[in-house]
Write an enzyme that holds these catalytic residues in place. Sequence first.
Site, short mmCIF file in Angstrom:
data_model
loop_
_atom_site.label_atom_id
_atom_site.label_comp_id
_atom_site.label_asym_id
_atom_site.label_seq_id
_atom_site.Cartn_x
_atom_site.Cartn_y
_atom_site.Cartn_z
N HIS A 66 65.84 54.88 164.25
CA HIS A 66 65.98 54.95 165.42
C HIS A 66 64.48 55.81 166.25
O HIS A 66 63.75 55.76 166.47
CB HIS A 66 67.29 55.63 165.63
CG HIS A 66 68.36 54.49 165.34
ND1 HIS A 66 69.37 54.83 164.84
CD2 HIS A 66 68.33 53.46 164.42
CE1 HIS A 66 70.42 53.44 164.16
NE2 HIS A 66 69.23 52.43 164.04
N SER A 67 65.30 56.88 167.40
CA SER A 67 64.92 57.07 168.33
C SER A 67 63.35 58.57 167.72
O SER A 67 63.12 58.40 168.67
CB SER A 67 65.26 57.62 169.95
OG SER A 67 65.74 56.20 170.43
N ALA A 68 64.10 58.48 166.79
CA ALA A 68 63.02 59.39 165.79
C ALA A 68 62.15 58.77 165.81
O ALA A 68 60.83 59.77 166.30
CB ALA A 68 63.38 59.79 164.51
N LYS A 70 60.44 58.12 169.06
CA LYS A 70 59.51 58.61 170.22
C LYS A 70 58.98 58.77 170.28
O LYS A 70 57.74 59.58 170.63
CB LYS A 70 60.95 58.13 171.14
CG LYS A 70 61.77 57.74 171.81
CD LYS A 70 62.75 57.47 172.77
CE LYS A 70 63.34 56.34 173.38
NZ LYS A 70 64.44 56.11 172.33
#
Length: 387
Positions: A66-68, A70
């Site tokens: 997921h947003s890891a 980013k």
Amino acid sequence: MNVNGTVAEGFEPVRAAFVRNFETLGERGAAVTVYRHGRKVVDLWGGTRDVDGSEPWQRETAHVVHSATKGVAAAVLLLLHQRGQLDLDAPVGAYWPEFKARGRETALVRHVLSHRAGVPVVDRPLTPEEAADPDRTAEAVAGQAPAWAPGADHGYHAHTYGWLVGELVRRVTGRGVGGWIADEITGPLGADLWVGLPEAETGRVGRSGRVTSPETAGSVRMRPKRSVADAYADPSSLTSRAFAAITPPPDDNDPAYRAAALPASNGIATAEGLARFYAALIGAVDGREPLFAPPTVEAARAEESAGPDRVLVVNTRFGLGYMLHGTASPLLGPGSFGHPGRGGPLGFADPDSGIAFGYVTNGFRKTVTADPRAQALVRGVRAAIAG
């Protein structure tokens, strides 16, 4: 519970925390890896490969983080800056002229990285198929009226962050962001981490799903403030609209979704690959020069945004592309920088101690930042280096 792998002497608290996550926090399948000064000191995995299955998690098992993702995408812009190909203080419109419309002439590249660009939402959410099309995502954010004047405030760009970063990479290099990451970072590094999963790697990725916190004495319950819950429940809020920029929500287990390159949300990694990436940002790994020069490390962890987040509602802190240590996302210490993923995953580096950390799970919770399982492992690392 059989936990596989090794820990170096002194890092036994991390193993103990990892075991407790299965015993008291309902972990189904997970892995954690820690490097210190470029040397692997923790490499553990356990549970099942699939959240709803029985096949054991293997050392090479990978999952959506997921947003890891980013934090990996941020490294691309910072490396382009380090190489003299991108000016962080230049207007976004200098590279992407269409973005200058609708009052965004003052939006800088650093505003994109620090969640200050003012476009955390799109008026018409994109389908998962549209979100995988870089032309369509660039058009959507370029045509969006800002929610605030660029640079004047900050709010988490849950999905649009990836579309902004991805288009900047295309404009500067002529290449897709997923391919750039593979060719310039993870491939040479030998890190099992992809933004756009190659077909040859599909068999390594386990099935993920939502799980709930167990009602046991040892469990940790996330109790958000009422205002946060209200923001998520209100479909007109920036909070709901930011996370609903892709509607319906993508299926993590859909092969088409995994193959797409969404640099805000669909990276796939092993814990070892995520930790190795962060280790390489701050130091030598296997004799390779660090990816980040010292000024780039300082830029990554220098505070750019702090205080009430217009999207997440709680106080957040961001450097250039990375969350910084704080109440929303406690990391190892004041100098740490990294990024959590919604529901549990976490990767970060702490230059002051030489620690690089990667945690991957198949059981996602209703958490955006400080997942209790990841935090238990971070406390284990903190206890280990404290001696």
